[in-house]
Design an enzyme around this catalytic site. Sequence first.
Site, mmCIF file in Angstrom:
data_model
loop_
_atom_site.group_PDB
_atom_site.id
_atom_site.type_symbol
_atom_site.label_atom_id
_atom_site.label_comp_id
_atom_site.label_asym_id
_atom_site.label_seq_id
_atom_site.Cartn_x
_atom_site.Cartn_y
_atom_site.Cartn_z
ATOM 1 C CE LYS A 1 1.246 -18.062 27.334
ATOM 2 N NZ LYS A 1 0.619 -19.118 28.145
ATOM 3 C CB CYS B 1 -5.747 -27.970 26.736
ATOM 4 S SG CYS B 1 -3.986 -28.182 26.821
ATOM 5 N NE ARG C 1 -1.938 -27.658 30.276
ATOM 6 C CZ ARG C 1 -1.626 -26.431 29.848
ATOM 7 N NH1 ARG C 1 -2.131 -25.967 28.740
ATOM 8 N NH2 ARG C 1 -0.803 -25.678 30.538
ATOM 9 C CG ASP D 1 5.971 -23.393 26.598
ATOM 10 O OD1 ASP D 1 5.313 -24.441 26.492
ATOM 11 O OD2 ASP D 1 5.883 -22.635 27.576
ATOM 12 N NE ARG E 1 -5.350 -18.563 25.130
ATOM 13 C CZ ARG E 1 -6.457 -18.968 25.710
ATOM 14 N NH1 ARG E 1 -7.371 -19.559 25.014
ATOM 15 N NH2 ARG E 1 -6.633 -18.818 26.986
HETATM 16 N N1 EPU Z 1 1.275 -32.475 35.618
HETATM 17 C C1 EPU Z 1 0.687 -33.467 36.357
HETATM 18 N N2 EPU Z 1 -0.054 -33.097 37.441
HETATM 19 C C2 EPU Z 1 -0.225 -31.801 37.804
HETATM 20 C C3 EPU Z 1 0.378 -30.798 37.043
HETATM 21 C C4 EPU Z 1 1.129 -31.169 35.947
HETATM 22 O O1 EPU Z 1 0.815 -34.643 36.064
HETATM 23 O O2 EPU Z 1 -0.913 -31.541 38.811
HETATM 24 C C5 EPU Z 1 2.083 -32.848 34.442
HETATM 25 C C6 EPU Z 1 1.526 -32.292 33.151
HETATM 26 O O3 EPU Z 1 0.548 -33.158 32.595
HETATM 27 C C7 EPU Z 1 2.770 -32.166 32.292
HETATM 28 C C8 EPU Z 1 3.872 -31.835 33.309
HETATM 29 O O4 EPU Z 1 3.357 -32.228 34.579
HETATM 30 O O5 EPU Z 1 3.070 -33.394 31.693
HETATM 31 C C9 EPU Z 1 4.274 -30.382 33.381
HETATM 32 O O6 EPU Z 1 3.125 -29.565 33.547
HETATM 33 P P1 EPU Z 1 3.188 -28.151 34.261
HETATM 34 O O7 EPU Z 1 2.291 -28.185 35.432
HETATM 35 O O8 EPU Z 1 4.621 -27.764 34.474
HETATM 36 O O9 EPU Z 1 2.551 -27.209 33.168
HETATM 37 P P2 EPU Z 1 1.587 -25.985 33.414
HETATM 38 O O10 EPU Z 1 1.984 -25.266 34.649
HETATM 39 O O11 EPU Z 1 0.173 -26.401 33.269
HETATM 40 C C10 EPU Z 1 3.072 -24.204 32.242
HETATM 41 C C11 EPU Z 1 2.937 -23.264 31.089
HETATM 42 C C12 EPU Z 1 2.957 -24.027 29.779
HETATM 43 C C13 EPU Z 1 4.272 -24.807 29.696
HETATM 44 C C14 EPU Z 1 4.421 -25.723 30.926
HETATM 45 C C15 EPU Z 1 5.760 -26.435 30.979
HETATM 46 C C16 EPU Z 1 1.573 -21.529 32.065
HETATM 47 C C17 EPU Z 1 0.293 -20.818 32.115
HETATM 48 N N3 EPU Z 1 1.669 -22.545 31.218
HETATM 49 O O12 EPU Z 1 1.951 -25.072 32.170
HETATM 50 O O13 EPU Z 1 2.974 -23.037 28.775
HETATM 51 O O14 EPU Z 1 4.277 -25.613 28.524
HETATM 52 O O15 EPU Z 1 4.307 -24.916 32.122
HETATM 53 O O16 EPU Z 1 6.811 -25.541 30.974
HETATM 54 O O17 EPU Z 1 2.511 -21.170 32.780
HETATM 55 C C18 EPU Z 1 2.602 -22.111 26.653
HETATM 56 O O18 EPU Z 1 2.932 -21.022 27.127
HETATM 57 O O19 EPU Z 1 2.462 -22.323 25.425
HETATM 58 C C19 EPU Z 1 2.346 -23.223 27.573
HETATM 59 C C20 EPU Z 1 1.621 -24.274 27.245
#
Ligand code: EPU
Length: 427
Positions: A22, A117, A122, A305, A397
């Site tokens: 995904k 969320c 986020r 995850d 999802r």
């Molecule tokens: N963060 C920031 N600023 C940013 C981006 C992230 O502070 O601009 C923080 C977030 O708040 C969090 C940490 O950095 O504490 C990590 O966030 P990340 O950006 O890595 O998460 P994401 O890209 O939004 C993806 C997956 C999530 C998974 C996380 C961590 C997708 C669509 N989602 O989210 O997947 O938990 O990486 O591995 O790729 C799931 O599949 O159930 C899911 C939530």
Amino acid sequence: MEKFVIRGGKPLMGEVTISGAKNAAVALLPATILAADKCVLENVPDIHDVAVSLQTLAALGAQVRLLDKHTYEIDTTCLTSTQVPDDLSRQMRASYYFLGALLGRFGSAQVAMPGGCNLGPRPIDQHLKAFSALGAADSVEYGMIKVEGKQLKGAHVFFDTVSVGATMNAMLAAVLADGLTVLENVAKEPHVVDLANFLNMMGADVRGAGTDVIKIRGVEKMHGCCYSVIPDQIEAGSFMVAAAMTAGNVLIKNVTPKHLEPITAKLELAGATVEEFDDAVRVYRTGDLMPLKIKTMPHPGFPTDMQPLMGVLLSVAHGTSIITEGIWENRFRYVDELTRMGANIQVDGQVAVIEGVPELLPAPLRASDLRAGAALVVAALAAQGTSEITGIGYIERGYENLVEKLQGLGADIHREETAAPAAEQAM
Ligand code: EPU
């Protein structure tokens, strides 16, 4: 209202085939925009978030053709818009990848501002930091985030926090920028490497994905290609935990065992046996479950995850386990539901202390997010008796054909549609 009805207590036995990832697919689909050409993507999972990504591509003017259940031809030669419709971007946080892809190709993009969320706040400040370093300006207008920068220039970006989304979005924006971009303190997840491989197949020059530093030399033009999405590491991990939890024996096929190592290592410590093959793993358990200490971290650490699934497994281990959640603020919401099944878990901030109990009891349960939902399914599969799980929209999802795959392993699970309570219908 839909629910899963699960009569638990049977060990899972047999073979299951894992779908495409995904979290790779939701980035690779927007990435096809950069080709301005026809791409064929294989091993695309048949899940809600992919459907939203495909609808978004179509709404932007792409020609999307289904070749078979998991293969799409996407022609992004002539796009007609750089604005993702609000109703689509609100359905999925990963819509933010359209910002990077559209900005990279057209120098302009507009997507609904992602809010918090179920996992907690986020922010996307690190995504915007990368776009800004490349020369794009951002603004918020009527709930939409707009990024604009007609002549993106390669830049040096040091991320303040390791972010999967910001790393991949920066890659999308930088591949067609002028000159060299160096991204430091990047995420190293398998899907980051998958995106780099896909971009390179489309003619980009991305090096170092999977390490802390990614270097991208901008190219003038990219082109179409045929590419297969990697297997879903978390779906595979979910079946691994389900096999261990039910003291079953399951061959989990179409996986990359290397991607599963952080999960495999913990499952073995917990008392399961994991046998690795070229593109499969077999998981079984005959002895007792042992307690563990787990802290979730960016890859190659233990993935957040998988945290709710391990919480379920450890709830019936012999002794006290400690789980520290290192990524999301709000990822222990499954604990209340598990407590209803007899689990003994105390949560204090980001730490859960789990005193193993002999068994979980059936209960009516409600999923609060995707992985919490999957964890409750695993809990219900192990509990003797019938449990019902609502909120299954979250689960669907991200898990393709979960019910059918579990039935194939001998689980007594089915999906039921029931009339929603009046209050929920009105919402
Ligand atoms: N963060 C920031 N600023 C940013 C981006 C992230 O502070 O601009 C923080 C977030 O708040 C969090 C940490 O950095 O504490 C990590 O966030 P990340 O950006 O890595 O998460 P994401 O890209 O939004 C993806 C997956 C999530 C998974 C996380 C961590 C997708 C669509 N989602 O989210 O997947 O938990 O990486 O591995 O790729 C799931 O599949 O159930 C899911 C939530």
